[in-house]
Scaffold this motif. Structure first.
Motif, PDB file in Angstrom:
ATOM      1  N   ALA A 112     -13.582  49.614  57.888  1.00  0.00           N
ATOM      2  CA  ALA A 112     -13.351  49.155  55.938  1.00  0.00           C
ATOM      3  C   ALA A 112     -14.699  49.090  55.114  1.00  0.00           C
ATOM      4  CB  ALA A 112     -12.838  48.499  55.656  1.00  0.00           C
ATOM      5  N   PHE A 113     -15.642  48.743  55.992  1.00  0.00           N
ATOM      6  CA  PHE A 113     -17.554  48.822  55.135  1.00  0.00           C
ATOM      7  C   PHE A 113     -18.082  48.249  56.421  1.00  0.00           C
ATOM      8  CE2 PHE A 113     -14.683  44.531  55.614  1.00  0.00           C
ATOM      9  CZ  PHE A 113     -15.711  43.760  56.242  1.00  0.00           C
ATOM     10  N   LEU A 114     -19.919  48.221  56.042  1.00  0.00           N
ATOM     11  CA  LEU A 114     -20.136  48.716  57.139  1.00  0.00           C
ATOM     12  C   LEU A 114     -20.467  46.579  57.325  1.00  0.00           C
ATOM     13  CD1 LEU A 114     -22.539  49.515  58.644  1.00  0.00           C
ATOM     14  CD2 LEU A 114     -24.456  48.877  56.722  1.00  0.00           C
ATOM     15  N   ARG A 115     -20.629  46.625  58.684  1.00  0.00           N
ATOM     16  CA  ARG A 115     -20.797  45.301  59.334  1.00  0.00           C
ATOM     17  C   ARG A 115     -21.806  45.454  60.798  1.00  0.00           C
ATOM     18  NH1 ARG A 115     -15.390  42.913  60.679  1.00  0.00           N
ATOM     19  NH2 ARG A 115     -14.689  43.172  57.957  1.00  0.00           N
ATOM     20  N   GLU A 116     -22.047  43.837  60.907  1.00  0.00           N
ATOM     21  CA  GLU A 116     -23.020  43.787  62.518  1.00  0.00           C
ATOM     22  C   GLU A 116     -22.187  44.668  63.191  1.00  0.00           C
ATOM     23  OE1 GLU A 116     -24.951  41.106  62.039  1.00  0.00           O
ATOM     24  OE2 GLU A 116     -26.447  41.142  60.675  1.00  0.00           O
ATOM     25  N   ARG A 117     -21.114  43.782  63.881  1.00  0.00           N
ATOM     26  CA  ARG A 117     -20.486  43.775  65.204  1.00  0.00           C
ATOM     27  C   ARG A 117     -19.188  44.482  65.599  1.00  0.00           C
ATOM     28  NH1 ARG A 117     -24.561  43.900  68.494  1.00  0.00           N
ATOM     29  NH2 ARG A 117     -25.696  42.078  68.227  1.00  0.00           N
ATOM     30  N   SER A 118     -17.496  43.883  64.776  1.00  0.00           N
ATOM     31  CA  SER A 118     -16.584  44.201  64.600  1.00  0.00           C
ATOM     32  C   SER A 118     -16.058  45.536  64.255  1.00  0.00           C
ATOM     33  CB  SER A 118     -15.544  43.089  63.944  1.00  0.00           C
ATOM     34  OG  SER A 118     -15.863  42.635  62.731  1.00  0.00           O
ATOM     35  N   VAL A 119     -15.140  45.662  64.575  1.00  0.00           N
ATOM     36  CA  VAL A 119     -14.480  47.046  64.405  1.00  0.00           C
ATOM     37  C   VAL A 119     -13.500  46.257  63.992  1.00  0.00           C
ATOM     38  CG1 VAL A 119     -13.953  48.848  65.103  1.00  0.00           C
ATOM     39  CG2 VAL A 119     -15.673  48.318  66.220  1.00  0.00           C
ATOM     40  N   TYR A 120     -13.315  47.566  62.308  1.00  0.00           N
ATOM     41  CA  TYR A 120     -12.097  46.899  61.789  1.00  0.00           C
ATOM     42  C   TYR A 120     -11.194  46.814  61.555  1.00  0.00           C
ATOM     43  CZ  TYR A 120     -10.024  45.301  57.235  1.00  0.00           C
ATOM     44  OH  TYR A 120      -8.788  45.084  56.070  1.00  0.00           O
ATOM     45  N   PHE A 121     -10.794  48.150  61.712  1.00  0.00           N
ATOM     46  CA  PHE A 121      -9.404  49.136  62.335  1.00  0.00           C
ATOM     47  C   PHE A 121      -9.099  48.849  63.548  1.00  0.00           C
ATOM     48  CE2 PHE A 121     -10.785  51.368  58.228  1.00  0.00           C
ATOM     49  CZ  PHE A 121     -10.185  51.271  57.267  1.00  0.00           C
ATOM     50  N   TYR A 122      -9.944  48.704  64.358  1.00  0.00           N
ATOM     51  CA  TYR A 122      -8.837  48.335  65.543  1.00  0.00           C
ATOM     52  C   TYR A 122      -8.233  47.481  65.692  1.00  0.00           C
ATOM     53  CZ  TYR A 122      -9.068  47.154  70.238  1.00  0.00           C
ATOM     54  OH  TYR A 122      -9.430  47.445  72.398  1.00  0.00           O
ATOM     55  N   ARG A 123      -8.395  46.358  64.405  1.00  0.00           N
ATOM     56  CA  ARG A 123      -6.866  45.400  64.432  1.00  0.00           C
ATOM     57  C   ARG A 123      -6.342  45.824  62.808  1.00  0.00           C
ATOM     58  NH1 ARG A 123     -11.864  43.664  65.210  1.00  0.00           N
ATOM     59  NH2 ARG A 123     -12.275  42.422  67.709  1.00  0.00           N
ATOM     60  N   PHE A 124      -5.481  46.877  63.187  1.00  0.00           N
ATOM     61  CA  PHE A 124      -4.398  47.417  62.065  1.00  0.00           C
ATOM     62  C   PHE A 124      -3.388  47.083  61.895  1.00  0.00           C
ATOM     63  CE2 PHE A 124      -3.003  52.196  59.722  1.00  0.00           C
ATOM     64  CZ  PHE A 124      -4.059  51.460  59.399  1.00  0.00           C
ATOM     65  N   GLN A 125      -3.680  46.312  60.272  1.00  0.00           N
ATOM     66  CA  GLN A 125      -2.433  46.118  60.266  1.00  0.00           C
ATOM     67  C   GLN A 125      -1.659  46.300  59.025  1.00  0.00           C
ATOM     68  OE1 GLN A 125      -1.413  42.712  61.309  1.00  0.00           O
ATOM     69  NE2 GLN A 125      -2.711  43.289  63.110  1.00  0.00           N
ATOM     70  N   PRO A 126      -0.738  46.381  58.379  1.00  0.00           N
ATOM     71  CA  PRO A 126      -0.199  47.633  56.909  1.00  0.00           C
ATOM     72  C   PRO A 126      -0.775  47.136  56.170  1.00  0.00           C
ATOM     73  CG  PRO A 126       1.534  45.869  58.387  1.00  0.00           C
ATOM     74  CD  PRO A 126       0.503  45.525  58.923  1.00  0.00           C
ATOM     75  N   GLU A 127      -1.056  45.424  55.210  1.00  0.00           N
ATOM     76  CA  GLU A 127      -2.386  45.736  54.512  1.00  0.00           C
ATOM     77  C   GLU A 127      -3.244  46.304  54.425  1.00  0.00           C
ATOM     78  OE1 GLU A 127      -3.523  41.911  56.935  1.00  0.00           O
ATOM     79  OE2 GLU A 127      -1.627  43.590  55.869  1.00  0.00           O
ATOM     80  N   ASP A 128      -3.767  47.176  55.441  1.00  0.00           N
ATOM     81  CA  ASP A 128      -4.892  48.256  55.476  1.00  0.00           C
ATOM     82  C   ASP A 128      -4.563  49.325  55.088  1.00  0.00           C
ATOM     83  OD1 ASP A 128      -6.634  46.132  56.250  1.00  0.00           O
ATOM     84  OD2 ASP A 128      -5.646  46.359  58.749  1.00  0.00           O
ATOM     85  N   TYR A 129      -3.336  50.066  55.839  1.00  0.00           N
ATOM     86  CA  TYR A 129      -2.749  51.344  55.623  1.00  0.00           C
ATOM     87  C   TYR A 129      -3.337  51.886  53.973  1.00  0.00           C
ATOM     88  CZ  TYR A 129       1.068  49.813  58.959  1.00  0.00           C
ATOM     89  OH  TYR A 129       1.837  50.154  59.288  1.00  0.00           O
ATOM     90  N   PRO A 130      -3.693  51.614  53.298  1.00  0.00           N
ATOM     91  CA  PRO A 130      -3.814  52.106  51.940  1.00  0.00           C
ATOM     92  C   PRO A 130      -5.271  51.801  51.963  1.00  0.00           C
ATOM     93  CG  PRO A 130      -2.845  50.156  51.033  1.00  0.00           C
ATOM     94  CD  PRO A 130      -2.556  49.983  52.686  1.00  0.00           C
ATOM     95  N   VAL A 131      -6.000  50.873  52.532  1.00  0.00           N
ATOM     96  CA  VAL A 131      -7.805  51.110  52.797  1.00  0.00           C
ATOM     97  C   VAL A 131      -8.495  52.174  53.156  1.00  0.00           C
ATOM     98  CG1 VAL A 131      -9.763  49.968  53.478  1.00  0.00           C
ATOM     99  CG2 VAL A 131      -7.586  48.497  52.491  1.00  0.00           C
ATOM    100  N   TYR A 132      -7.486  52.819  54.578  1.00  0.00           N
ATOM    101  CA  TYR A 132      -7.529  53.341  55.544  1.00  0.00           C
ATOM    102  C   TYR A 132      -7.115  55.567  54.808  1.00  0.00           C
ATOM    103  CZ  TYR A 132      -7.784  56.264  59.839  1.00  0.00           C
ATOM    104  OH  TYR A 132      -7.896  57.222  61.357  1.00  0.00           O
TER     105      TYR A 132
END
Length: 260
Positions: A112-132
């Motif tokens: 969802a945003f540039l970060r150094e290490r982790s992959v955000y959408f690998y841990r997809f949650q319902p609150e992430d649906y509208p972001v994706y």
């Protein structure tokens, strides 16, 4: 299997792929490809030593290597090059700039945003649906991205395809159809194995149930190797055969003539 191109190929510069650039070219020639597209993970100014993308300055070596290989093997295979990108709104102007330096861009929304290490959408949650949904739609509406890569990637952490999730995908695929963005059937996902979704053992991606939504939206599809090592291109036809009969029976429109 008729598709004789692949536009989803990485290089060692992204820090999680293996093999020299020329090894990918030679594998593609041996596999019978007529066109090979390199699309390594896009670099960002000021982003260094990231586990999933090249340093910004390394893009110049990437360009030089691609131009060299394009000239060296011009009589055997057509080589094009670009980047696989996430779409971050803070970098909206940057995508237009980087697109002028390469042949094409494809969209692979891992975060969802540039970060150094982790992959955000690998841990997809319902609150992430509208972001994706928002980021994928905004990206495709720019007209910069030729292919929507592994849209079902987020299912790696999903075990139930609820109505809200299906609606999210339908909105994304309606935009893909409207903008002419091809939807990728990502063959690399099969290497991650199958998982249980709604009580059935299936691939997170490529996922038949979600891609049927894209079919119903009128989307056109391309197969993508998502190659992170040269031999992946050698196994391309075998990987296609694993899913081809199912997709054919479901009426998927594979765009065999697609070019970037």
């Amino acid at each position: 299997m008729k598709q004789i191109f692949n536009y989803h190929t990485h290089t060692y510069r992204c820090n999680h792929a293996k093999g020299e650039d020329e090894e990918y070219v030679l594998a593609a020639i041996k596999a019978g490809f007529k066109r090979l597209g390199f699309s390594d993970h896009v670099p960002y100014p000021g982003c260094y030593n990231h586990k999933s993308r090249m340093n910004y300055e390394d893009r110049l070596d990437y360009y030089a290597s691609m131009k060299h290989l394009k000239a060296k093997y011009h009589d055997q295979i057509d080589i094009v090059y670009g980047f696989e990108c996430e779409y971050f709104e803070d970098f909206a102007k940057y995508y237009h700039e980087i697109a002028r330096e390469v042949d094409y861009l494809i969209l692979g929304q891992h975060d969802a945003f540039l970060r150094e290490r982790s992959v955000y959408f690998y841990r997809f949650q319902p609150e992430d649906y509208p972001v994706y949904e928002h980021l994928c739609i905004k990206a495709m509406e720019t007209g910069l991205f030729k292919v929507l890569c592994h849209p079902e990637y987020v299912l790696l952490s999903v075990d139930h395809l609820n109505d809200e999730l299906k609606t999210m995908f339908r909105n994304i695929f309606m935009t893909a159809q409207k903008t002419g963005t091809r939807v990728e059937i990502n063959l690399n996902g099969m290497e991650k194995g199958k998982k249980i979704i709604d009580g059935q053992k299936t691939f997170a991606y490529p996922n038949f149930e979600i891609l049927k939504i894209a079919r119903d939206c009128g989307c056109k599809f391309v197969y993508g190797a998502d190659a992170h090592y040269p031999d992946k291109l050698l196994h391309f036809s075998e990987d296609v055969q694993t899913v081809e009969a199912t997709f054919d029976s479901l009426g998927f429109k594979i765009d065999e003539d697609f070019t970037v």
